[in-house]
Design an enzyme around this catalytic site. Sequence first.
Site, PDB file in Angstrom:
ATOM      1  N   GLU A 147      44.464  40.800  37.455  1.00  0.00           N
ATOM      2  CA  GLU A 147      43.629  40.792  36.253  1.00  0.00           C
ATOM      3  C   GLU A 147      43.022  42.168  35.989  1.00  0.00           C
ATOM      4  O   GLU A 147      43.005  42.634  34.847  1.00  0.00           O
ATOM      5  CB  GLU A 147      42.491  39.761  36.395  1.00  0.00           C
ATOM      6  CG  GLU A 147      42.963  38.347  36.615  1.00  0.00           C
ATOM      7  CD  GLU A 147      43.051  37.955  38.076  1.00  0.00           C
ATOM      8  OE1 GLU A 147      42.837  36.762  38.369  1.00  0.00           O
ATOM      9  OE2 GLU A 147      43.329  38.826  38.939  1.00  0.00           O
ATOM     10  N   CYS A 170      37.071  39.850  38.978  1.00  0.00           N
ATOM     11  CA  CYS A 170      37.981  39.821  37.834  1.00  0.00           C
ATOM     12  C   CYS A 170      37.334  39.179  36.602  1.00  0.00           C
ATOM     13  O   CYS A 170      37.491  39.676  35.488  1.00  0.00           O
ATOM     14  CB  CYS A 170      39.265  39.093  38.214  1.00  0.00           C
ATOM     15  SG  CYS A 170      40.218  40.001  39.454  1.00  0.00           S
ATOM     16  N   CYS A 182      38.576  35.610  40.378  1.00  0.00           N
ATOM     17  CA  CYS A 182      37.439  35.772  41.291  1.00  0.00           C
ATOM     18  C   CYS A 182      36.271  36.372  40.500  1.00  0.00           C
ATOM     19  O   CYS A 182      36.405  36.716  39.318  1.00  0.00           O
ATOM     20  CB  CYS A 182      37.834  36.679  42.453  1.00  0.00           C
ATOM     21  SG  CYS A 182      38.100  38.409  41.993  1.00  0.00           S
ATOM     22  N   HIS A 189      43.590  43.775  41.882  1.00  0.00           N
ATOM     23  CA  HIS A 189      43.985  42.412  41.520  1.00  0.00           C
ATOM     24  C   HIS A 189      44.748  42.462  40.201  1.00  0.00           C
ATOM     25  O   HIS A 189      44.552  43.369  39.379  1.00  0.00           O
ATOM     26  CB  HIS A 189      42.752  41.530  41.354  1.00  0.00           C
ATOM     27  CG  HIS A 189      42.045  41.225  42.629  1.00  0.00           C
ATOM     28  ND1 HIS A 189      41.136  40.202  42.744  1.00  0.00           N
ATOM     29  CD2 HIS A 189      42.098  41.805  43.860  1.00  0.00           C
ATOM     30  CE1 HIS A 189      40.663  40.153  43.968  1.00  0.00           C
ATOM     31  NE2 HIS A 189      41.231  41.127  44.668  1.00  0.00           N
TER      32      HIS A 189
END
Length: 155
Positions: free
Chosen positions: A48, A79, A76, A46
């Site tokens: 992040e 993250c 999420c 992801h």
Amino acid sequence: MAIALGEAERAAAEQEVPIGAVVVLDGRELARAHNQPIGRHDPTAHAEILALRAAGQRLGAYRLPGAVLYATVEPCAMCLGAALHARVTRVVYGAADPKAGAAGSVLDLTAVPALNHAVDVTAGVRAEEGARLLREFFAARRGRAQRTPRENATK
């Protein structure tokens, strides 16, 4: 947030979910990234996570106290958990994520008193721009899915 939005556009161009992130410390950019789980065959890739990893590498540390993580979409649980472990001071995000957001939409990891670190959250920064990128991306995907396989091959 402008840099994160640019990263989200890069993700979309690579057929990844358009999310971008930037880590800033003392007013200077440490790292930027965009979603890449499909291209990297990595469910943890992801935006992040990639930005936090790069920032840690740049500083030679796994803790990032004083850092601000900017993301185009609400992080999420993975993250936000990584931001908490990194001791990020603040998370700033754009669009809420009603399906996976962990800063208040689905759950709120920032409100768990048992955790040994707290992070400040600022939500809704340039939210419409991040939400628009997501809407356009998923509308295009739905459009491709509704065409016949032959039509998809010619697009």
